[in-house]
Every structure is written in C-alpha cells, then in structure tokens.
Write a protein that holds these residues in place. Structure first.
Motif, mmCIF file in Angstrom:
data_model
loop_
_atom_site.group_PDB
_atom_site.id
_atom_site.type_symbol
_atom_site.label_atom_id
_atom_site.label_comp_id
_atom_site.label_asym_id
_atom_site.label_seq_id
_atom_site.Cartn_x
_atom_site.Cartn_y
_atom_site.Cartn_z
ATOM 1 N N THR A 81 0.856 -1.219 -0.065
ATOM 2 C CA THR A 81 0.002 -0.001 0.076
ATOM 3 C C THR A 81 0.817 1.168 0.006
ATOM 4 O OG1 THR A 81 -1.739 -1.110 1.225
ATOM 5 C CG2 THR A 81 -1.721 0.931 1.056
ATOM 6 N N ARG A 82 0.577 2.059 -0.809
ATOM 7 C CA ARG A 82 1.260 3.292 -0.951
ATOM 8 C C ARG A 82 0.286 4.566 -1.855
ATOM 9 N NH1 ARG A 82 6.015 2.492 -5.140
ATOM 10 N NH2 ARG A 82 5.038 0.923 -6.568
ATOM 11 N N THR A 83 0.633 5.763 -1.672
ATOM 12 C CA THR A 83 -0.047 6.878 -2.061
ATOM 13 C C THR A 83 0.488 7.067 -3.406
ATOM 14 O OG1 THR A 83 -0.732 7.830 0.148
ATOM 15 C CG2 THR A 83 -0.963 9.224 -1.867
ATOM 16 N N VAL A 84 -0.378 7.028 -4.474
ATOM 17 C CA VAL A 84 0.062 7.671 -5.771
ATOM 18 C C VAL A 84 -0.723 8.781 -6.498
ATOM 19 C CG1 VAL A 84 1.160 5.411 -6.425
ATOM 20 C CG2 VAL A 84 -1.354 5.890 -7.127
ATOM 21 N N ARG A 85 -0.234 9.571 -7.435
ATOM 22 C CA ARG A 85 -1.176 10.584 -8.137
ATOM 23 C C ARG A 85 -1.699 9.860 -9.243
ATOM 24 N NH1 ARG A 85 -1.022 16.153 -6.480
ATOM 25 N NH2 ARG A 85 0.763 15.210 -5.308
ATOM 26 N N SER A 86 -3.030 10.140 -9.262
ATOM 27 C CA SER A 86 -4.055 9.891 -10.576
ATOM 28 C C SER A 86 -3.711 10.773 -11.616
ATOM 29 C CB SER A 86 -5.608 9.624 -10.217
ATOM 30 O OG SER A 86 -6.144 10.998 -9.950
ATOM 31 N N GLY A 143 -5.819 12.513 -12.964
ATOM 32 C CA GLY A 143 -6.675 13.873 -12.594
ATOM 33 C C GLY A 143 -5.910 14.401 -11.977
ATOM 34 N N GLY A 144 -4.827 14.231 -11.135
ATOM 35 C CA GLY A 144 -4.232 14.979 -10.243
ATOM 36 C C GLY A 144 -4.424 14.714 -8.561
ATOM 37 N N GLU A 145 -5.528 13.804 -8.478
ATOM 38 C CA GLU A 145 -5.660 13.416 -6.844
ATOM 39 C C GLU A 145 -4.883 12.323 -6.263
ATOM 40 O OE1 GLU A 145 -9.007 14.022 -9.623
ATOM 41 O OE2 GLU A 145 -8.005 12.271 -9.405
ATOM 42 N N ASP A 146 -4.329 12.556 -5.085
ATOM 43 C CA ASP A 146 -3.798 11.574 -4.227
ATOM 44 C C ASP A 146 -4.847 10.337 -3.986
ATOM 45 O OD1 ASP A 146 -1.500 12.875 -4.226
ATOM 46 O OD2 ASP A 146 -1.984 13.830 -2.390
ATOM 47 N N VAL A 147 -4.312 9.087 -4.449
ATOM 48 C CA VAL A 147 -5.186 7.898 -4.515
ATOM 49 C C VAL A 147 -4.211 6.682 -3.790
ATOM 50 C CG1 VAL A 147 -6.434 6.201 -5.703
ATOM 51 C CG2 VAL A 147 -6.314 8.510 -6.510
ATOM 52 N N THR A 148 -4.784 6.095 -3.014
ATOM 53 C CA THR A 148 -4.026 4.725 -2.563
ATOM 54 C C THR A 148 -4.166 3.703 -3.436
ATOM 55 O OG1 THR A 148 -5.040 5.399 -0.237
ATOM 56 C CG2 THR A 148 -4.119 3.323 -0.434
ATOM 57 N N SER A 149 -3.002 3.200 -3.425
ATOM 58 C CA SER A 149 -2.538 1.926 -4.253
ATOM 59 C C SER A 149 -2.287 0.983 -3.407
ATOM 60 C CB SER A 149 -1.480 2.384 -5.228
ATOM 61 O OG SER A 149 -0.879 1.238 -6.016
ATOM 62 N N ARG A 150 -3.141 -0.159 -3.540
ATOM 63 C CA ARG A 150 -2.970 -1.424 -2.857
ATOM 64 C C ARG A 150 -1.919 -2.281 -3.335
ATOM 65 N NH1 ARG A 150 -8.289 -3.575 -1.513
ATOM 66 N NH2 ARG A 150 -7.214 -5.256 -0.262
ATOM 67 N N SER A 151 -1.582 -2.239 -4.723
ATOM 68 C CA SER A 151 -0.946 -3.169 -5.328
ATOM 69 C C SER A 151 -0.114 -2.286 -6.600
ATOM 70 C CB SER A 151 -1.655 -4.414 -5.937
ATOM 71 O OG SER A 151 -2.239 -5.099 -5.214
ATOM 72 N N THR A 152 1.011 -2.905 -7.085
ATOM 73 C CA THR A 152 1.844 -2.510 -8.345
ATOM 74 C C THR A 152 2.137 -3.825 -8.946
ATOM 75 O OG1 THR A 152 2.736 -0.524 -6.985
ATOM 76 C CG2 THR A 152 3.573 -1.244 -8.998
ATOM 77 N N ALA A 153 1.858 -3.553 -10.295
ATOM 78 C CA ALA A 153 2.342 -4.590 -11.160
ATOM 79 C C ALA A 153 3.424 -4.401 -11.901
ATOM 80 C CB ALA A 153 1.068 -5.259 -11.816
ATOM 81 N N TYR A 154 4.457 -5.072 -12.446
ATOM 82 C CA TYR A 154 5.579 -4.778 -13.239
ATOM 83 C C TYR A 154 5.344 -5.735 -14.616
ATOM 84 C CZ TYR A 154 7.285 -2.337 -9.165
ATOM 85 O OH TYR A 154 7.098 -1.697 -7.964
ATOM 86 N N THR A 169 -8.897 -1.561 -10.310
ATOM 87 C CA THR A 169 -9.019 -0.593 -11.161
ATOM 88 C C THR A 169 -7.456 -0.252 -11.275
ATOM 89 O OG1 THR A 169 -11.163 -0.041 -10.806
ATOM 90 C CG2 THR A 169 -9.919 1.546 -12.250
ATOM 91 N N VAL A 170 -6.872 0.041 -12.642
ATOM 92 C CA VAL A 170 -5.377 0.573 -12.736
ATOM 93 C C VAL A 170 -5.847 2.256 -12.448
ATOM 94 C CG1 VAL A 170 -3.961 1.078 -14.543
ATOM 95 C CG2 VAL A 170 -5.115 -1.164 -14.700
ATOM 96 N N ILE A 171 -4.929 2.692 -11.705
ATOM 97 C CA ILE A 171 -4.848 4.175 -11.487
ATOM 98 C C ILE A 171 -4.111 4.738 -12.496
ATOM 99 C CG2 ILE A 171 -4.015 5.894 -9.720
ATOM 100 C CD1 ILE A 171 -4.282 3.580 -7.648
ATOM 101 N N GLN A 172 -2.870 4.409 -12.602
ATOM 102 C CA GLN A 172 -2.005 5.125 -13.732
ATOM 103 C C GLN A 172 -0.953 3.839 -13.897
ATOM 104 O OE1 GLN A 172 0.314 8.325 -12.256
ATOM 105 N NE2 GLN A 172 1.426 7.081 -10.663
ATOM 106 N N THR A 173 -0.435 4.140 -15.207
ATOM 107 C CA THR A 173 0.732 3.192 -15.644
ATOM 108 C C THR A 173 2.046 4.380 -15.892
ATOM 109 O OG1 THR A 173 0.284 3.555 -17.869
ATOM 110 C CG2 THR A 173 -0.660 1.717 -16.547
#
Length: 105
Positions: free
Chosen positions: A42-47, A49-60, A82-86
């Motif tokens: 879990t970490r905070t990422v920027r969507s 749209g510019g909002e701070d969103v909590t990401s529970r997973s990262t895939a490489y 849902t994919v927040i960003q890539t």
C-alpha cells in the motif's frame, strides 16, 4: 533496451482495457491475460486527474504491455481492481530492466 526478464514475471493478472464511458457505465475491451511481477504494498500515488489515491498493489510488466488507466484488473487471488495509472520505465540504453509499472487500487 533490456526488458525485464521473463522469469521475474511470476504472476498472471487479467486486464480488461478501459474503452470509455457509456450511459450505463464504463466500457471495457475483451479480457486478456498479462504476465507480471505483483507487489502487494500500500502506498499513495497521484492519479492522472491529479488526486492522491491509495494504491494497494503495483504490477510490473514487459515494456510493450498496453494497459490504459481506469482498466479493470483481476489479480491472482480473485480481487478485482482498477488501474490508477501506468508509467513506462526505460533506462535509455543503460543495462536496467525496462518495464511498465502499473499502479492498482
């Protein structure tokens, strides 16, 4: 270019690419399986749209993977997210593992 080694892509997720919105909700393309390395942290990422969103997973994934933001993804345990960003990670010719980083809700 040195792509992420295939032996690191130990997990499989199913991605339904986001195609837009309709009067009944989001539209998704046909599901396709994608080999990834999945880090459930879990970490905070920027969507986008510019909002701070909590990401529970990262895939490489391999650098050529096409995964638009807002796509739907099903993880190995069955969780649908849902994919927040890539972000494309390219070493510019340096001997680094080029890859696509996929932030998931």
């Amino acid at each position: 270019m040195s792509a992420i080694p295939g032996w690191l892509l130990r997990h499989r997720i199913v991605v339904e690419p986001y195609r837009g919105d309709s009067s009944t909700g989001p539209l998704y393309g046909p599901p396709r399986e994608l080999r990834v390395f999945l880090d459930e942290q879990t970490r905070t990422v920027r969507s986008p749209g510019g909002e701070d969103v909590t990401s529970r997973s990262t895939a490489y994934a391999a650098p050529g993977a096409l995964v638009p933001p807002l796509s739907r993804a099903t993880l190995p345990g069955g969780r649908v997210t849902t994919v927040i960003q890539t972000a494309r990670r390219d070493g510019g010719g340096l001997p680094t593992p080029d890859h696509l980083e996929i932030q998931l809700e």
